[in-house]
Scaffold this motif. Structure first.
Motif, PDB file in Angstrom:
ATOM      1  N   LYS A   1      -6.096   1.523  -1.217  1.00 25.29           N
ATOM      2  CA  LYS A   1      -4.923   1.847  -2.036  1.00 25.29           C
ATOM      3  C   LYS A   1      -4.878   1.035  -3.325  1.00 25.29           C
ATOM      4  O   LYS A   1      -3.975   1.178  -4.124  1.00 25.29           O
ATOM      5  CB  LYS A   1      -3.650   1.556  -1.238  1.00 25.29           C
ATOM      6  N   GLY A   2      -5.806   0.102  -3.489  1.00 24.59           N
ATOM      7  CA  GLY A   2      -5.815  -0.747  -4.682  1.00 24.59           C
ATOM      8  C   GLY A   2      -5.921  -2.209  -4.279  1.00 24.59           C
ATOM      9  O   GLY A   2      -6.069  -2.529  -3.102  1.00 24.59           O
ATOM     10  N   CYS A   3      -5.814  -3.090  -5.263  1.00 25.49           N
ATOM     11  CA  CYS A   3      -5.907  -4.536  -5.007  1.00 25.49           C
ATOM     12  C   CYS A   3      -4.513  -5.133  -4.937  1.00 25.49           C
ATOM     13  O   CYS A   3      -3.586  -4.642  -5.591  1.00 25.49           O
ATOM     14  CB  CYS A   3      -6.689  -5.221  -6.135  1.00 25.49           C
ATOM     15  N   CYS A   4      -4.385  -6.204  -4.166  1.00 26.25           N
ATOM     16  CA  CYS A   4      -3.084  -6.873  -4.089  1.00 26.25           C
ATOM     17  C   CYS A   4      -3.306  -8.347  -3.792  1.00 26.25           C
ATOM     18  O   CYS A   4      -4.361  -8.737  -3.308  1.00 26.25           O
ATOM     19  CB  CYS A   4      -2.202  -6.238  -3.006  1.00 26.25           C
ATOM     20  N   PRO A   5      -2.283  -9.180  -4.106  1.00 26.02           N
ATOM     21  CA  PRO A   5      -2.388 -10.583  -3.711  1.00 26.02           C
ATOM     22  C   PRO A   5      -2.421 -10.685  -2.182  1.00 26.02           C
ATOM     23  O   PRO A   5      -1.889  -9.810  -1.491  1.00 26.02           O
ATOM     24  CB  PRO A   5      -1.097 -11.220  -4.259  1.00 26.02           C
ATOM     25  N   ALA A   6      -3.032 -11.750  -1.675  1.00 27.63           N
ATOM     26  CA  ALA A   6      -3.104 -11.939  -0.224  1.00 27.63           C
ATOM     27  C   ALA A   6      -1.797 -12.568   0.260  1.00 27.63           C
ATOM     28  O   ALA A   6      -1.747 -13.752   0.603  1.00 27.63           O
ATOM     29  CB  ALA A   6      -4.304 -12.802   0.133  1.00 27.63           C
ATOM     30  N   THR A   7      -0.765 -11.759   0.270  1.00 27.15           N
ATOM     31  CA  THR A   7       0.556 -12.197   0.717  1.00 27.15           C
ATOM     32  C   THR A   7       1.181 -11.052   1.518  1.00 27.15           C
ATOM     33  O   THR A   7       0.766  -9.895   1.362  1.00 27.15           O
ATOM     34  CB  THR A   7       1.497 -12.475  -0.486  1.00 27.15           C
ATOM     35  N   PRO A   8       2.208 -11.355   2.330  1.00 27.19           N
ATOM     36  CA  PRO A   8       2.883 -10.268   3.050  1.00 27.19           C
ATOM     37  C   PRO A   8       3.455  -9.241   2.072  1.00 27.19           C
ATOM     38  O   PRO A   8       3.374  -8.034   2.295  1.00 27.19           O
ATOM     39  CB  PRO A   8       4.009 -10.974   3.813  1.00 27.19           C
ATOM     40  N   GLU A   9       3.996  -9.741   0.958  1.00 27.81           N
ATOM     41  CA  GLU A   9       4.601  -8.828  -0.030  1.00 27.81           C
ATOM     42  C   GLU A   9       3.525  -7.961  -0.684  1.00 27.81           C
ATOM     43  O   GLU A   9       3.737  -6.773  -0.944  1.00 27.81           O
ATOM     44  CB  GLU A   9       5.347  -9.616  -1.123  1.00 27.81           C
ATOM     45  N   GLY A  10       2.388  -8.588  -0.967  1.00 33.43           N
ATOM     46  CA  GLY A  10       1.290  -7.839  -1.581  1.00 33.43           C
ATOM     47  C   GLY A  10       0.861  -6.689  -0.683  1.00 33.43           C
ATOM     48  O   GLY A  10       0.704  -5.546  -1.133  1.00 33.43           O
ATOM     49  N   LEU A  11       0.691  -6.984   0.603  1.00 32.93           N
ATOM     50  CA  LEU A  11       0.272  -5.927   1.534  1.00 32.93           C
ATOM     51  C   LEU A  11       1.326  -4.837   1.632  1.00 32.93           C
ATOM     52  O   LEU A  11       1.010  -3.647   1.613  1.00 32.93           O
ATOM     53  CB  LEU A  11       0.026  -6.536   2.924  1.00 32.93           C
ATOM     54  N   ARG A  12       2.592  -5.267   1.708  1.00 32.91           N
ATOM     55  CA  ARG A  12       3.655  -4.257   1.856  1.00 32.91           C
ATOM     56  C   ARG A  12       3.801  -3.406   0.592  1.00 32.91           C
ATOM     57  O   ARG A  12       4.199  -2.251   0.669  1.00 32.91           O
ATOM     58  CB  ARG A  12       4.980  -4.917   2.230  1.00 32.91           C
ATOM     59  N   SER A  13       3.442  -3.972  -0.570  1.00 30.71           N
ATOM     60  CA  SER A  13       3.546  -3.167  -1.803  1.00 30.71           C
ATOM     61  C   SER A  13       2.547  -2.009  -1.760  1.00 30.71           C
ATOM     62  O   SER A  13       2.799  -0.939  -2.303  1.00 30.71           O
ATOM     63  CB  SER A  13       3.315  -4.040  -3.040  1.00 30.71           C
ATOM     64  N   LEU A  14       1.409  -2.216  -1.092  1.00 30.98           N
ATOM     65  CA  LEU A  14       0.419  -1.127  -0.992  1.00 30.98           C
ATOM     66  C   LEU A  14       0.701  -0.210   0.195  1.00 30.98           C
ATOM     67  O   LEU A  14       0.325   0.954   0.192  1.00 30.98           O
ATOM     68  CB  LEU A  14      -0.993  -1.706  -0.859  1.00 30.98           C
ATOM     69  N   PHE A  15       1.335  -0.770   1.231  1.00 32.30           N
ATOM     70  CA  PHE A  15       1.565   0.018   2.455  1.00 32.30           C
ATOM     71  C   PHE A  15       3.052  -0.059   2.824  1.00 32.30           C
ATOM     72  O   PHE A  15       3.417  -0.631   3.857  1.00 32.30           O
ATOM     73  CB  PHE A  15       0.687  -0.520   3.604  1.00 32.30           C
ATOM     74  N   PRO A  16       3.922   0.519   1.960  1.00 34.61           N
ATOM     75  CA  PRO A  16       5.372   0.384   2.189  1.00 34.61           C
ATOM     76  C   PRO A  16       5.806   1.021   3.517  1.00 34.61           C
ATOM     77  O   PRO A  16       6.821   0.615   4.083  1.00 34.61           O
ATOM     78  CB  PRO A  16       5.984   1.119   0.993  1.00 34.61           C
ATOM     79  N   GLU A  17       5.015   1.992   4.015  1.00 34.63           N
ATOM     80  CA  GLU A  17       5.401   2.667   5.267  1.00 34.63           C
ATOM     81  C   GLU A  17       5.386   1.697   6.456  1.00 34.63           C
ATOM     82  O   GLU A  17       5.967   1.976   7.506  1.00 34.63           O
ATOM     83  CB  GLU A  17       4.467   3.859   5.532  1.00 34.63           C
ATOM     84  N   GLN A  18       4.749   0.532   6.301  1.00 30.07           N
ATOM     85  CA  GLN A  18       4.695  -0.445   7.390  1.00 30.07           C
ATOM     86  C   GLN A  18       5.949  -1.321   7.428  1.00 30.07           C
ATOM     87  O   GLN A  18       6.063  -2.217   8.257  1.00 30.07           O
ATOM     88  CB  GLN A  18       3.457  -1.347   7.264  1.00 30.07           C
ATOM     89  N   GLY A  19       6.858  -1.091   6.516  1.00 31.90           N
ATOM     90  CA  GLY A  19       8.131  -1.833   6.510  1.00 31.90           C
ATOM     91  C   GLY A  19       7.920  -3.207   5.985  1.00 31.90           C
ATOM     92  O   GLY A  19       8.420  -4.189   6.398  1.00 31.90           O
TER      93      GLY A  19
END
Ligand SMILES: CSC[C@@H](O)[C@@H](O)C(=O)COP(=O)(O)O
Length: 365
Positions: free
Chosen positions: A347-365
């Motif tokens: 889905k793209g690149c993100c910082p290695a943080t919980p927020e970073g992951l959730r920004s790419l995979f918002p369906e995971q809450g």
């Protein structure tokens, strides 16, 4: 990807019989390109345990076909559950294995037994197609990072990338994770060079990554696992890209033993440290990687003995430790998220943080 001009995936169903499953025997590479035909779930389990197939996404895909093979013999509810449990227990650390089995079960449980075999092959095929597409997308996103590095350094300057283990196309269904951006960068003419950690004890870097890169014409140099820190201190590594077997929702990363030390050295030397993964490698159920990710302990014989080709061209195995010395063999380690610059996903690149992951995979809450 291609071998001698012929395109292959790392797992495929036999075109003629329509049901048996083919893999490359990765324990024989780079010296022999042996294709194995798997016809029973027991053979699949053996292939995963002995690492004839390995790499997080690939063992998930092969296990999915293992379930299809099992259902050919018995498609009852009891057999489905038993064989799924047997296959899921073959290796503990890579979450893709459990993910693939759970996806298969979810799809197959509601079906009448008579429909399960065809449905299992179709679902395993979809898992493979999706993995190949996700890794291709990882390649495109990771390529942007390498293009940026190339732009910063001048078009013809060499970009030195360090990788650990094998996160290439034979660790997945196709393309690979960490190596996908490298293949794409090389194909578009960027001047990439890869430092390949040998990756003791099983030497996935020296045997598999070097073979893959060489087959694709990517310049590379195999180094002892302990050389990376020294190369970083001397400005000879521009970026580290590795794969992973499991990423927690907090972005801790489990990968082949020794990855953590590379991340420590990278941080000390201001070298960016990226981890490439399909979303099937994220374990949303766990947060703390050190405490919650099970680390596979493999046989000490992988430390005390080493495989290679002798001067007579024979594949052989030799002992390298004194008789009687004990050996410990934890196969993975966990790199805490704070040492990871970022994650490269489909889905793209993100910082290695919980927020970073959730920004790419918002369906995971
Ligand atoms: C795309 S594969 C990512 C990881 O699975 C890879 O880096 C790795 O650690 C593989 O370990 P292995 O023990 O060879 O299965």
């Amino acid at each position: 990807m291609k071998i001698n001009g012929t395109p292959y995936r790392s797992v495929w169903v036999d075109e003629k019989d329509g049901w048996s499953v083919h893999i490359f025997d990765q324990t024989r590479l780079p010296f022999a390109l042996d294709i194995l035909q798997l016809t029973t779930p027991e053979q699949v389990a053996h292939a995963i345990k002995t690492m004839q197939v390995r790499g997080a996404p690939l063992i998930g895909a092969v296990a999915a076909y293992g379930l299809a093979l099992a259902l050919r013999a018995d498609s009852s509810d009891t057999a489905l559950e038993q064989q799924a449990t047997m296959l899921a227990a073959t290796r503990p650390t890579a979450i893709n294995l459990r993910w693939a089995i759970e996806r298969m079960l979810k799809h197959l449980r509601p079906l009448p037994p008579t429909e399960r075999v065809a449905a299992a092959y179709a679902e395993a095929g979809r898992i493979c197609d999706e993995d190949a597409a996700q890794n291709e997308a990882i390649g495109r996103h990771g390529l942007e990072l390498l293009r940026t590095l190339a732009a910063q350094r001048g078009k013809n300057d060499k970009i030195n990338i360090l990788t650990h283990c094998n996160a290439g196309w034979i660790a997945t269904v196709d393309w690979g994770t960490a190596l996908a951006p490298i293949y794409m960068a090389h194909d578009e003419g960027l001047n990439v060079h890869v430092w390949v950690d040998e990756t003791r004890p099983r030497n996935q870097g020296a045997a598999l990554t070097a073979w893959e890169l060489g087959s694709h014409g990517v310049p590379h140099t195999v180094i002892a696992d302990n050389a990376g820190g020294h190369l970083m201190q001397h400005g000879l590594v521009d970026i580290v890209i590795v794969g992973t077997d499991r990423v927690t929702r907090n972005a801790d990363v489990a990968n082949k033993i020794g990855t953590y030390l590379k991340a420590l050295a990278a941080q000390d030397n201001n070298v960016s440290f990226w981890v490439a993964l399909p979303s099937t490698t994220i374990d949303w159920r766990v947060a703390d990687g050190l405490r919650e990710i099970p680390i596979e302990e493999r046989s000490g014989t992988e430390i005390t003995h080493i495989n290679g080709r002798d001067d007579n061209g024979q594949l052989s195995r030799v002992q390298i430790t004194p008789d009687g010395s004990q050996a410990a063999n934890p196969a993975f380690d966990v790199t805490p998220a704070r040492l990871v610059t970022g994650l490269i996903t489909e889905k793209g690149c993100c910082p290695a943080t919980p927020e970073g992951l959730r920004s790419l995979f918002p369906e995971q809450g």
